[in-house]
Design an enzyme around this catalytic site. Structure first.
Site, PDB file in Angstrom:
ATOM      1  N   PHE A 207       0.734  -1.147   0.132  1.00 39.50           N
ATOM      2  CA  PHE A 207      -0.121   0.159   0.020  1.00 39.50           C
ATOM      3  C   PHE A 207       0.836   1.226  -0.068  1.00 39.50           C
ATOM      4  CE2 PHE A 207       0.841  -1.081   4.705  1.00 39.50           C
ATOM      5  CZ  PHE A 207       1.358   0.395   5.008  1.00 39.50           C
ATOM      6  N   SER A 382      -2.812  -2.690  10.078  1.00 33.77           N
ATOM      7  CA  SER A 382      -3.584  -3.354   8.904  1.00 33.77           C
ATOM      8  C   SER A 382      -4.267  -2.203   8.485  1.00 33.77           C
ATOM      9  CB  SER A 382      -4.529  -4.392   9.568  1.00 33.77           C
ATOM     10  OG  SER A 382      -5.160  -3.894  10.881  1.00 33.77           O
ATOM     11  N   SER A 387      -0.440   2.849  12.604  1.00 33.59           N
ATOM     12  CA  SER A 387       0.844   2.407  12.296  1.00 33.59           C
ATOM     13  C   SER A 387       1.741   3.045  13.195  1.00 33.59           C
ATOM     14  CB  SER A 387       1.378   3.009  10.948  1.00 33.59           C
ATOM     15  OG  SER A 387       0.695   2.268   9.959  1.00 33.59           O
ATOM     16  N   HIS A 406       7.068  -6.652  12.510  1.00 35.99           N
ATOM     17  CA  HIS A 406       6.996  -5.840  11.267  1.00 35.99           C
ATOM     18  C   HIS A 406       5.550  -5.400  10.909  1.00 35.99           C
ATOM     19  CE1 HIS A 406       4.890  -9.257   9.568  1.00 35.99           C
ATOM     20  NE2 HIS A 406       5.211  -8.804   8.164  1.00 35.99           N
ATOM     21  N   GLY A 409       0.192  -8.935  11.683  1.00 39.50           N
ATOM     22  CA  GLY A 409       0.107 -10.113  11.396  1.00 39.50           C
ATOM     23  C   GLY A 409      -1.297 -10.731  11.342  1.00 39.50           C
TER      24      GLY A 409
END
Lengths: 483, 141
Positions: A207, A382, A387, A406, A409
């Protein structure tokens, strides 16, 4: 199957599967997770996969898994493993098909209030300037020898072509250029696939996002990175496209024979590997570095397009629309690094598959301004969720090979996500939350729905409590571009 | 999903990737079903009109049947993603020396819906069943 009863609790955020759990384990598994996240994990095969990874020859320390772990193939996603250099092995399955999939964060001096009226135009401009979508090419058409240049030079190639500044390169892991990348180790197919995809986003979970800096947790670190509450940033998440996938496929194939040749016994064929000092291991390391450089160049060219998109919308409307580099970091990669393991400095190949490098203050390879605060760690949420910008710590160097989580998940399968969530409903829901979406496919959007992922805040809290990162800032999405 | 009981494929739930279970009465039908399953997962929609189909032969060698299956699917995947071509498998043979020969008739496609990055070896194991053969295949996407 591994159950919670097989784990030794080290503390509230760390667990261990001892080497005695299975006869073929050469090292233990170390899990970074809260008890709650651990319960998610035992529902899929990620812990079993971590145990399988412990069979690789030449491992040192332990195989680690981050709190965002989920089932992959071979290694679990969220896995970190170090093998002794050069006699240990390198395994493509410990790095992934999307070599150097990673995240780049660009900062700005634009306040939310200032650009609020232009967000919709920015979304449209970004989706026009930055090619995205299934099987889509970028704007560039490179000759075979130019693809080789990209593979050798990474972001340096982008700079020569006018797509990058010195600061962009300095603030990229390895300065966007991994040495030892020799394109002669790439197949004709890999090179062919590389010709049209520099500067393209692809599809899946990749993205581009415009985010708002919604909270600052560490004023000093935020100041060094130039992050201010209320300003906007831009994130780019993508990797090495078809070239990287082809490199992984090619070497998973050729290493099947190497495993026989070197008499390596493995519990799962997707863990195929070769000693780093064997011709096969050297060839893969070099080819993987080519793909990693390709990915750095890809994100760099996309950043250039994003800057052009901002300029096209904001020229004459705001004073300063420049997007400056904060950091670019890989989360699917194998790196030759030196770490303190068991009281000794050891040169190792660190496999990070769905794990981000998180070097602490003072580490080599950090630009001087970040040497004081530690490496920026970029943890995208997500779709539609926050973030995080974190910093690596000294403790991460000692306890997690300078590595961290990272992302969020996955917890829900794509089939289930598609059955339970309608892309169009999701878009409406996100738009009600004030998030502008541009997506290539509604079904693709549903598969990436936030409900299909773990809570990124819980993942981040775990790495913070485990001491392997510190919080710097939370980013809230405003515009999401998906392929 | 193809409803034929003797040969077919079905999509299974997998947290992050895609998995199909494939079955067939012999290896040839198993391989055919695996190819059909992969093309369905990639979401090929329409064939390009007005372009005549092309005939192509492929021949593959591997160390075992699993390796052969992966190389066969990878070959079709490469042609799909790079050349925008899908193929009807007109003839297919699989030998006990782990070689595969196929006669393919290809057609250009307009688009496909999903990028499959790779066909993985993850727990790949061709099993014999009462009715023939069965295998689970995980695709990385």
């Amino acid at each position: 199957m591994v159950s919670i009863n097989d784990l030794n609790r080290i503390n509230s955020y760390e667990w261990e599967i001892p080497q005695s759990f299975r006869a073929d384990m050469r090292v233990p598994v170390r899990i970074f997770a809260s008890e709650k996240l651990l319960k998610d994990v035992t529902r899929d095969k990620s812990l079993e996969q971590a145990v399988n990874a412990c069979a690789l020859p030449g491992l040192v320390g332990s195989v680690m898994v981050m709190p965002d772990m989920h089932q992959g193939y071979g290694f679990p996603i969220g896995g970190v493993a170090a093998t002794k250099y050069p006699e240990g092995v390198i395994s493509p399955g410990g790095i992934g098909y999307d070599i150097n999939c990673g995240v780049r964060l660009l900062g700005s001096r634009l306040s939310y209030q200032e650009i609020k009226p232009y967000l919709d135009d920015l979304a449209t401009a970004l989706s026009q300037f930055c090619p995205s979508g299934v099987g889509k090419s970028g704007h560039l058409r490179l000759s075979a020898s130019e693809v080789e240049d990209v593979c050798r030079e990474g972001s340096r190639w982008a700079k020569k072509k006018g797509y990058a500044s010195d600061q962009d390169l300095r603030r990229t892991e390895e300065s966007g250029h991994i040495r030892g990348a020799n394109p002669r180790y790439l197949s004709p197919r890999a090179l062919k696939r590389g010709r049209n995809q520099v500067g393209s986003l692809g599809a899946g979970n990749h993205f581009i996002e415009i985010d708002l800096v919604s909270e600052i947790y560490d004023r000093q670190a935020a100041q060094v990175m130039g992050l201010r509450e209320g300003d906007i940033t831009l994130q780019i998440h993508c990797g090495s496209r078809g070239l990287g996938h082809q490199v992984c496929s090619d070497y998973v194939k050729s290493l099947q024979q190497a495993v026989h040749r070197y008499g390596i016994k493995l519990p799962d064929r997707s863990l195929v590997c070769a000693p780093l000092d064997s011709p096969e291991g050297e060839a893969y390391l070099s080819a993987m570095s080519c793909a990693a450089n390709y990915a750095f160049a890809n994100r760099q060219v996309l950043s250039h397009y994003a800057r052009e998109a901002f300029e096209s919308v904001l020229v004459g409307k705001v004073k300063d629309w420049h997007l400056y580099q904060i950091y670019d970091v890989a989360h699917n990669i194998g790196k030759i690094e030196t770490h303190q393991i068991g009281g000794k400095l050891i040169k190792v190949c660190v496999h990070r598959k769905g794990a981000t490098r998180a070097f602490g203050p003072g580490a080599d390879d950090l630009p001087s301004e970040y040497k004081k605060i530690g490496q920026p760690v970029l943890v995208p949420g997500s779709m539609g969720t926050s973030s995080w910008v974190l910093c690596g710590t000294k403790e991460a160097m000692q306890r997690s090979l300078g590595s961290c989580c990272h992302g969020a998940g996955r917890v829900m399968s794509r089939t289930k996500a598609k059955k339970t969530i309608w892309g169009e409903d999701l878009r409406k829901q996100l738009e009600n939350d004030g998030i502008i979406i541009r997506a290539g496919s509604m079904a693709g959007l549903a598969e990436e729905a936030p409900a299909a992922y773990k809570d990124v805040d819980a993942v981040v809290d775990t790495v913070i409590n485990a001491g392997i990162a510190t919080k710097v800032a939370r980013l809230k999405p405003l515009v999401v571009i998906k392929g | 999903m193809i409803k034929d009981k003797k040969a077919g494929f079905e999509e299974l739930a997998h947290t992050a990737d895609l998995e199909i279970r494939v079955w067939g009465k012999d290896l040839v039908s198993l391989f055919r079903q695996a190819a059909a399953g992969m093309i369905q997962l990639s979401g090929v929609e329409e064939l390009e009109e007005g372009i005549s189909s092309v005939q192509q032969n492929i021949s593959i060698e591997a160390m075992d049947f699993e390796g052969l299956l992966i190389l066969f699917l990878e070959e079709l995947l490469y042609r799909l993603t790079e050349d925008y071509m899908v193929y009807e498998i007109q003839k297919l043979s699989v030998t006990n020396e782990y070689t595969l020969k196929a006669e393919l008739k290809g057609a250009q496609i307009k688009s496909y819906q999903r990028d499959i990055k790779a066909v993985t070896y993850h727990n790949l194991n061709i099993r014999t069943t009462a009715d023939g053969y069965e295998v689970n295949i995980v695709f990385d996407i």
